[in-house]
Each structure stands twice: as C-alpha cells, then as structure tokens.
Scaffold this active site. Structure first.
Site: not given
Ligand code: COA
Length: 376
Positions: A313, A262
């Site tokens: 989710d 998140h």
């Molecule tokens: C929710 C989400 C979009 C938040 O993204 P964000 O705040 O931009 O976080 P980031 O994309 O910068 O992620 C930070 C780090 O954690 C990792 N990470 C974050 N969520 C992850 C996940 N679900 N699985 C694996 N790695 C994850 C990223 O790869 C990143 O790693 P790095 O620094 O080594 O590159 C992201 O966690 C995600 O894509 N989750 C999966 C989709 C999901 O469940 N969405 C519903 C949200 S309510």
C-alpha cells in the site's frame, strides 16, 4: 460445566485454514502466482495474462489470451439499472461502500446467479472481473459530470480501466503502470479479504456474495484501506524535513504508520521494489519527484526507527497520486486487481466442499438463574 480449553491463535496467526494452488507468500520475501515467482513475470505478462494463470493454472497461448481478454472486455458494460443507481449516490458516499453495495445488485442482473456449477461460475467470473473496474470508472465520471466512456477493444483490459476512468488514452508508461499495478495486487495468499471470501462461499453460497464479503474486509485500514491513509499522510507532511518529527510523533502515541508492516514477510515485501520503481518513473514524468523523495524518506525513517518495511500500500499510494486518481478511489483501485484473485479462490473453495466453521473459547457464564422481567 467444564470450562472450554480451546487454544486460541489471536488473529489466526500461523493458522493454515485451507490448501491452495493459487498463490504463496514466502516470509523470506517472495511471492508466487501458481508456481511462478512474481518477480520473474512482472513486466513480461499483462494483467489479464496473470489472471488467466491464477484461474487456469497455466499461462495462456497467444490465442487463449486474446480470446480471454476479448471476452472480459466485451463484458465491461454495465446494466442500465446499475448506472442509474451509480448516479443516485451522493458524492460523500465512499466508493468502497458503493462498490460493496453494487456487487449484489449486479448479481441480480446475472442470468447465472442461481447456478453454482463450475461452467456458470466461470461465466460469472468474467463478468465480475470486467464490471468492477467499470463501476469504479463510471462512478468517477459521474462525480465529475463527465460522459461515461465505453471500453476500446484496441486497448488491453487494464489500460481500458484507466482510459474509462480518466477519459484519455493512457500513454505507454501509464499502460505499463496500470498493468503492473493490477498484476502486483492480483493475489496474496490468504489475506484477510481472501479468507472471508472463501469462508463465505464455503457454505456453497454464490460468487457475488463472496466478493461482497471480501470488499467489506478490504476497506479496513489494516488491509486495503491503508493506501488511502498513506495518501493522507503524504498530504499532511508538507516538507521532507518534517518527516522525522511526524513519524516519531505517531510512534510516541503508539499510532501505526500506514503502508508499513506485514503479518507474514520477515524481509522486504517483494512487490515494493517494483512499485517503488514505477513510482519514481511516474513522479519524474509528472514533475512530482518531491513526492517520490518524500516517500523514500518516510521509508528510510520508519525502517531506522522501528525496523518496519513498506507493504504494497505504501508506494501504490504515490503511484495513484501521480496517475491523478482521487484519494477516495485508492482502495477501489486495489479491489479492481484483487477481485480476480478472490474469484480464483472462491472457485477453488467451492470445489473443496467443506464449510469453514471454527470453534471459539466460551468466556461467558453457565446456568444463570432466570428472573422474570417484573423482578429485574
Ligand atoms: C499489516 C498489519 C495489520 C499486520 O499486523 P500484525 O501482523 O497483527 O502485526 P502486529 O499488530 O502484531 O504488530 C507487531 C508489532 O509491530 C508494530 N507495528 C506493526 N505495524 C506497524 C506500523 N505500520 N506502524 C507502527 N508499528 C507497527 C505493532 O505496534 C506491534 O508492536 P508491539 O509488539 O510493540 O505492540 C500491521 O503491520 C499494520 O497495522 N500496518 C499498518 C496498516 C497497513 O499498512 N496495512 C496494509 C497491509 S498490506
């Protein structure tokens, strides 16, 4: 020409784009609806009651709630023209695409569409929040060649949704589940979809346009589209013993685990514990405890390997499975609760009367020489 030097916050991380009194996501793992900690209200208010709170900033009296809920239930019917269109879609069309197409069409049947006054918007708000679940329920019935079911005013609003979708009266556990499920999906600060809803109406556009924009944002896999993919993952992992290798395999190729992570929470998502509990109760009752155990093991493995926690989710996906909701309807169920939150934000934004218009840092060239088409 001077190069533009605007600072860019990628993904608008840590940027506050507006003021709101509707909900607050505390990074330490708390969620507030209009000042109430969601943990305090969960199970003590119905979904409709929580909607009232976010729209009017106060919990309703018994009379206010029954008037409010009756007005929503009385608006759950759809115009014949919308039903006709629902019948025209192919079964391969995704419910979220259909929902996103039907909202503007619904708007064209709303006598108050062109009136953006607060009183007209409150009427439209009731109609939209009432009709979104009906679109979803009717679409499912049409796909199964089953008769459409009108709402029953003996049931609360959220339970009516499940009743109209599945075609059977929900029992106590199912009524509790759908109310809590929709309550926990009601609002969540400035989520991506809420931001675009607000951004759309910041031009003083109409409420239907705001909802249409929000739906387009919600279906993406980084947002509400994740729950559908969680269900795909749960299907792909056949045995609990395969979880470790499955998760490691995804992480090795830098693929995300859906339903985890998140932007804001640095601790557990406060909704997870309630959804996990509902999930256990439903799975136990449906003789699907293996599904619950699988989900718990995935949570354990992802936390150990990557220190990432489940978001709304993750357990919601298993709940929908245990309720018998088809996979492709997963994100539409999310939308059925969140639409009321979007509406609260849209009305709040319309009253702020300022267009959302950020800047960008230009990375293109300046002063290029024009060459006529015959010389290019
Ligand atoms: C929710 C989400 C979009 C938040 O993204 P964000 O705040 O931009 O976080 P980031 O994309 O910068 O992620 C930070 C780090 O954690 C990792 N990470 C974050 N969520 C992850 C996940 N679900 N699985 C694996 N790695 C994850 C990223 O790869 C990143 O790693 P790095 O620094 O080594 O590159 C992201 O966690 C995600 O894509 N989750 C999966 C989709 C999901 O469940 N969405 C519903 C949200 S309510």
């Amino acid at each position: 020409m001077e190069e533009s030097q605007e600072e860019i916050k990628r993904g608008l991380k840590d940027v506050a784009a507006c003021e709101t009194r509707i909900s607050h996501v505390d990074p330490k793992g708390q969620l507030y609806y209009a000042g109430y900690n969601t943990d305090v209200l969960v199970g003590r208010v119905s979904f409709a009651e929580a909607v009232y709170l976010t729209w009017f900033d106060n919990l309703p009296s018994q009379k206010e709630l029954s008037d409010f809920e009756s007005s929503i239930i009385s608006e759950m019917n759809l115009p014949e023209a919308v039903i006709k269109r629902l019948k025209s879609y192919s079964n391969s069309n995704h419910p979220m695409d259909i929902l996103q197409s039907e909202i503007p069409y619904l708007g064209m049947h709303d006598p108050d569409l062109g009136d953006n006054s607060d009183s007209a918007n409150r009427k439209k708000a009731i109609r939209i929040v009432a009709k979104v679940p009906t679109i979803i329920a009717n679409l499912n019935r049409i796909r199964n060649n089953e008769p459409l079911i009108p709402p029953d005013d003996k049931l609360d609003f959220a339970s009516n949704f499940l009743y109209m979708f599945l075609g059977k009266y929900p029992d106590e556990l199912e009524r509790e589940t759908i109310n809590k499920y929709m309550y926990l999906h009601l609002d969540h600060g400035l989520a991506a979809s809420t931001f675009v809803a607000r951004s759309t109406v910041s031009t003083q556009s109409d409420i239907y346009s705001g909802i249409t924009s929000a739906l387009g944002s919600l279906k993406g896999k980084f947002h509400g589209g994740a729950n559908e993919r969680v269900r795909g993952m749960l299907n792909e992992i056949k045995n609990i013993e395969d979880i470790e290798a499955y998760i490691q395999g995804r992480l090795d190729v830098k693929k995300r685990i859906m339903g985890f992570g998140h932007r804001i929470y640095q601790a557990d998502d406060p909704r997870t514990k309630h959804l996990r509990e509902l999930c256990e109760n439903l799975c136990r009752r449906a003789n699907k405890l293996d599904l619950y155990e699988k989900s718990k093991e995935i949570e354990f493995v992802v936390l150990n390997k990557k220190n990432i926690r489940p978001n709304v989710d993750f357990y919601a996906a298993t709940i929908l499975d245990a309720l018998g909701i088809p996979v492709t309807f997963s994100t539409a169920f999310f939308a059925s609760g969140r639409v009321a939150g979007w509406i609260a934000h849209i009305i709040e934004e319309l009253n702020q009367r300022i267009i959302m218009r950020p800047t960008s840092r230009y990375t293109g060239k300046y002063g290029r020489e024009f060459i006529s088409i015959d010389k290019r």
